[in-house]
Motif scaffolding. Structure first.
Motif, PDB file in Angstrom:
ATOM      1  N   MET A   1       0.820  -1.189   0.000  1.00 29.31           N
ATOM      2  CA  MET A   1       0.000   0.000   0.000  1.00 29.31           C
ATOM      3  C   MET A   1       0.865   1.253   0.000  1.00 29.31           C
ATOM      4  O   MET A   1       0.595   2.200   0.711  1.00 29.31           O
ATOM      5  N   ASP A   2       1.895   1.243  -0.805  1.00 26.45           N
ATOM      6  CA  ASP A   2       2.792   2.388  -0.875  1.00 26.45           C
ATOM      7  C   ASP A   2       2.167   3.592  -1.558  1.00 26.45           C
ATOM      8  O   ASP A   2       2.649   4.707  -1.422  1.00 26.45           O
ATOM      9  N   TRP A   3       1.075   3.376  -2.279  1.00 26.26           N
ATOM     10  CA  TRP A   3       0.460   4.461  -3.027  1.00 26.26           C
ATOM     11  C   TRP A   3      -0.275   5.443  -2.132  1.00 26.26           C
ATOM     12  O   TRP A   3      -0.591   6.543  -2.527  1.00 26.26           O
ATOM     13  N   MET A   4      -0.573   5.050  -0.889  1.00 24.51           N
ATOM     14  CA  MET A   4      -1.337   5.930  -0.005  1.00 24.51           C
ATOM     15  C   MET A   4      -0.485   6.350   1.182  1.00 24.51           C
ATOM     16  O   MET A   4       0.258   5.543   1.740  1.00 24.51           O
ATOM     17  N   ALA A   5      -0.609   7.595   1.558  1.00 20.99           N
ATOM     18  CA  ALA A   5       0.126   8.114   2.702  1.00 20.99           C
ATOM     19  C   ALA A   5      -0.629   7.743   3.976  1.00 20.99           C
ATOM     20  O   ALA A   5      -1.579   8.410   4.370  1.00 20.99           O
ATOM     21  N   TRP A   6      -0.231   6.644   4.611  1.00 19.96           N
ATOM     22  CA  TRP A   6      -0.889   6.198   5.829  1.00 19.96           C
ATOM     23  C   TRP A   6      -0.340   6.970   7.019  1.00 19.96           C
ATOM     24  O   TRP A   6       0.582   6.553   7.691  1.00 19.96           O
ATOM     25  N   THR A   7      -0.952   8.091   7.256  1.00 14.91           N
ATOM     26  CA  THR A   7      -0.570   8.907   8.401  1.00 14.91           C
ATOM     27  C   THR A   7      -1.498   8.563   9.565  1.00 14.91           C
ATOM     28  O   THR A   7      -2.499   7.867   9.400  1.00 14.91           O
ATOM     29  N   THR A   8      -1.194   9.071  10.728  1.00 17.00           N
ATOM     30  CA  THR A   8      -2.037   8.825  11.889  1.00 17.00           C
ATOM     31  C   THR A   8      -3.457   9.356  11.694  1.00 17.00           C
ATOM     32  O   THR A   8      -4.416   8.645  11.983  1.00 17.00           O
ATOM     33  N   PRO A   9      -3.653  10.585  11.181  1.00 16.62           N
ATOM     34  CA  PRO A   9      -5.023  11.049  10.955  1.00 16.62           C
ATOM     35  C   PRO A   9      -5.802  10.171   9.960  1.00 16.62           C
ATOM     36  O   PRO A   9      -6.998   9.945  10.139  1.00 16.62           O
ATOM     37  N   THR A  10      -5.120   9.662   8.934  1.00 16.40           N
ATOM     38  CA  THR A  10      -5.778   8.786   7.971  1.00 16.40           C
ATOM     39  C   THR A  10      -6.225   7.493   8.645  1.00 16.40           C
ATOM     40  O   THR A  10      -7.350   7.037   8.450  1.00 16.40           O
ATOM     41  N   ALA A  11      -5.370   6.926   9.445  1.00 17.35           N
ATOM     42  CA  ALA A  11      -5.707   5.694  10.158  1.00 17.35           C
ATOM     43  C   ALA A  11      -6.851   5.916  11.132  1.00 17.35           C
ATOM     44  O   ALA A  11      -7.778   5.101  11.218  1.00 17.35           O
ATOM     45  N   ILE A  12      -6.824   7.027  11.848  1.00 13.77           N
ATOM     46  CA  ILE A  12      -7.907   7.352  12.789  1.00 13.77           C
ATOM     47  C   ILE A  12      -9.222   7.496  12.045  1.00 13.77           C
ATOM     48  O   ILE A  12     -10.262   7.000  12.491  1.00 13.77           O
ATOM     49  N   PHE A  13      -9.200   8.151  10.891  1.00 16.00           N
ATOM     50  CA  PHE A  13     -10.411   8.333  10.091  1.00 16.00           C
ATOM     51  C   PHE A  13     -11.033   6.983   9.735  1.00 16.00           C
ATOM     52  O   PHE A  13     -12.230   6.758   9.936  1.00 16.00           O
ATOM     53  N   PHE A  14     -10.231   6.068   9.208  1.00 17.00           N
ATOM     54  CA  PHE A  14     -10.766   4.772   8.800  1.00 17.00           C
ATOM     55  C   PHE A  14     -11.203   3.927   9.996  1.00 17.00           C
ATOM     56  O   PHE A  14     -12.189   3.195   9.914  1.00 17.00           O
ATOM     57  N   VAL A  15     -10.499   4.025  11.102  1.00 17.89           N
ATOM     58  CA  VAL A  15     -10.897   3.293  12.304  1.00 17.89           C
ATOM     59  C   VAL A  15     -12.226   3.813  12.835  1.00 17.89           C
ATOM     60  O   VAL A  15     -13.101   3.036  13.234  1.00 17.89           O
ATOM     61  N   VAL A  16     -12.416   5.133  12.819  1.00 15.78           N
ATOM     62  CA  VAL A  16     -13.677   5.720  13.285  1.00 15.78           C
ATOM     63  C   VAL A  16     -14.830   5.291  12.385  1.00 15.78           C
ATOM     64  O   VAL A  16     -15.903   4.906  12.883  1.00 15.78           O
ATOM     65  N   ILE A  17     -14.650   5.327  11.077  1.00 13.03           N
ATOM     66  CA  ILE A  17     -15.720   4.917  10.154  1.00 13.03           C
ATOM     67  C   ILE A  17     -16.046   3.441  10.357  1.00 13.03           C
ATOM     68  O   ILE A  17     -17.227   3.057  10.444  1.00 13.03           O
ATOM     69  N   ALA A  18     -15.042   2.589  10.459  1.00 15.38           N
ATOM     70  CA  ALA A  18     -15.276   1.161  10.682  1.00 15.38           C
ATOM     71  C   ALA A  18     -15.978   0.923  12.018  1.00 15.38           C
ATOM     72  O   ALA A  18     -16.901   0.106  12.108  1.00 15.38           O
ATOM     73  N   SER A  19     -15.573   1.651  13.043  1.00 16.26           N
ATOM     74  CA  SER A  19     -16.202   1.515  14.361  1.00 16.26           C
ATOM     75  C   SER A  19     -17.667   1.943  14.323  1.00 16.26           C
ATOM     76  O   SER A  19     -18.523   1.288  14.923  1.00 16.26           O
ATOM     77  N   LEU A  20     -17.948   3.031  13.624  1.00 18.29           N
ATOM     78  CA  LEU A  20     -19.338   3.473  13.486  1.00 18.29           C
ATOM     79  C   LEU A  20     -20.196   2.413  12.802  1.00 18.29           C
ATOM     80  O   LEU A  20     -21.315   2.130  13.233  1.00 18.29           O
ATOM     81  N   LEU A  21     -19.670   1.815  11.749  1.00 18.10           N
ATOM     82  CA  LEU A  21     -20.421   0.772  11.046  1.00 18.10           C
ATOM     83  C   LEU A  21     -20.668  -0.436  11.945  1.00 18.10           C
ATOM     84  O   LEU A  21     -21.768  -1.004  11.946  1.00 18.10           O
ATOM     85  N   ILE A  22     -19.673  -0.819  12.725  1.00 22.12           N
ATOM     86  CA  ILE A  22     -19.835  -1.950  13.635  1.00 22.12           C
ATOM     87  C   ILE A  22     -20.849  -1.636  14.727  1.00 22.12           C
ATOM     88  O   ILE A  22     -21.742  -2.438  15.023  1.00 22.12           O
ATOM     89  N   VAL A  23     -20.752  -0.456  15.317  1.00 23.48           N
ATOM     90  CA  VAL A  23     -21.682  -0.062  16.381  1.00 23.48           C
ATOM     91  C   VAL A  23     -23.109   0.016  15.846  1.00 23.48           C
ATOM     92  O   VAL A  23     -24.050  -0.485  16.477  1.00 23.48           O
TER      93      VAL A  23
END
Length: 90
Positions: A1-23
């Motif tokens: 996944m070198d094409w995407m800049a996996w920064t901390t804010p990016t990771a937090i964003f995806f974790v929050v969206i995934a958590s919302l879907l699970i909840v």
């Protein structure tokens, strides 16, 4: 996944969206939802209101970036107020 800049804010964003879907999935299983009619005069469920909230938050953040030179924290506050309004009245 070198094409995407996996920064901390990016990771937090995806974790929050995934958590919302699970909840919201767990809530739908545990407490079956009944559609309600709000200000838009259409039937919406919790999932519909979540989608409307996420879509609106994206537009709020884009407008904030385009029209304001202020930090994004202000947009976050506006998005939270928008989310409360959507889940209350839509």
């Amino acid at each position: 996944m070198d094409w995407m800049a996996w920064t901390t804010p990016t990771a937090i964003f995806f974790v929050v969206i995934a958590s919302l879907l699970i909840v919201f999935s767990a809530l739908a299983i545990r407490f079956p939802e009944t559609p309600r009619v709000g200000v838009l005069r259409i039937e919406t469920t919790r999932g519909d209101r979540l989608f409307i909230t996420l879509l609106g938050a994206a537009f709020i953040n884009l407008a904030w970036l385009a029209l304001s030179g202020m930090p994004q924290w202000g947009a976050l506050i506006v998005c939270l107020a928008y989310a409360v309004a959507v889940f209350r009245w839509v």
